[in-house]
Structure formats: structure tokens, C-alpha cells
Design a protein around this motif. Structure first.
Motif: not given
Length: 120
Positions: A7-10, A57-60, A65-68
Motif C-alpha cells: 500500500f502506498t500514499t499518493i 509520497a517519498n517523505s516521512t 502510516k502503514g503505507t510504503m
């Protein structure tokens, strides 16, 4: 690509069309941008008939949370891959990265559709 569930964040939606273009179940094309001046692991997100709608997304600060992050999935996907929208908020979208079997199924169901079958 791996068959594990990823799972990832857009993010970056406000710079493009915003979250209004996303629907649960929408298929989003993931396109690696190795020549991106800001992030060597950049993965652009594109939607059929719309074009670019954001980035993985590629930043903390931006990874839900819970995605890559893009950096975590970069070597796990092909240069062009796909994900399916699972959750939508005002400023981000959570999507499940599709495995090779599901991508192949989409390509077979849409043999003349460049969105699924282009190899840029």
C-alpha cells in the motif's frame, strides 16, 4: 514485481486535479521518473483521460502510516505499474499496488487500450 500486498500514499494532489478525480477502485498508472530533478526515486501517478494527478509520497512527512514510500516500492515495481485506489482524503490517496497477475488481467481485458498496454 512482488506478489506481497503493498500500500502506498499518493500526494501532491493540489498541484494537479485534487482528490475529486479519484474514486474508490480507480486504477492509477505508476510511472518511474529516474530523470526527476528533485527525487531520483520519483514515481508519477497518472489517470486515464486526465494525465498526471500526483506522486507517490517519498517523505516521512507525507507517507501515511502503514503505507510504503516511493523509495520502498521503487525496486519492487516495473518502470510502469498500476495501483488501485482504496481510501481518499482531502490531500492524499491510499492505493494498493497491483501484482503482475492483476496487471496482466487488465491488459488482457483491454488489449487495444494504450493506458494499460503502453511501454513508455
Amino acid at each position: 514485481m512482488t506478489n506481497h500486498e503493498l500500500f502506498t500514499t499518493i500526494v501532491g494532489l493540489k498541484n494537479y486535479e485534487g482528490s475529486k478525480v479519484f474514486k474508490i477502485g480507480s486504477i492509477v498508472k505508476l510511472v518511474k521518473e529516474p530523470d526527476n530533478d528533485f527525487d531520483l526515486e520519483a514515481i508519477a501517478c497518472e489517470m486515464k483521460y486526465i494525465g498526471k494527478v500526483g506522486y507517490i509520497a517519498n517523505s516521512t512527512r507525507t507517507v501515511t502510516k502503514g503505507t510504503m514510500s516511493a523509495g520502498r516500492i521503487y525496486d519492487k515495481i516495473d518502470d510502469i505499474s498500476f495501483c488501485e485506489v482504496k481510501f481518499i482524503s482531502t490531500d492524499s490517496v491510499i492505493a494498493k499496488v497491483l501484482n503482475n497477475d492483476k496487471i496482466k488481467q487488465l491488459q488482457e481485458e483491454n488489449p487495444n487500450d494504450d493506458y494499460y498496454n503502453s511501454h513508455e
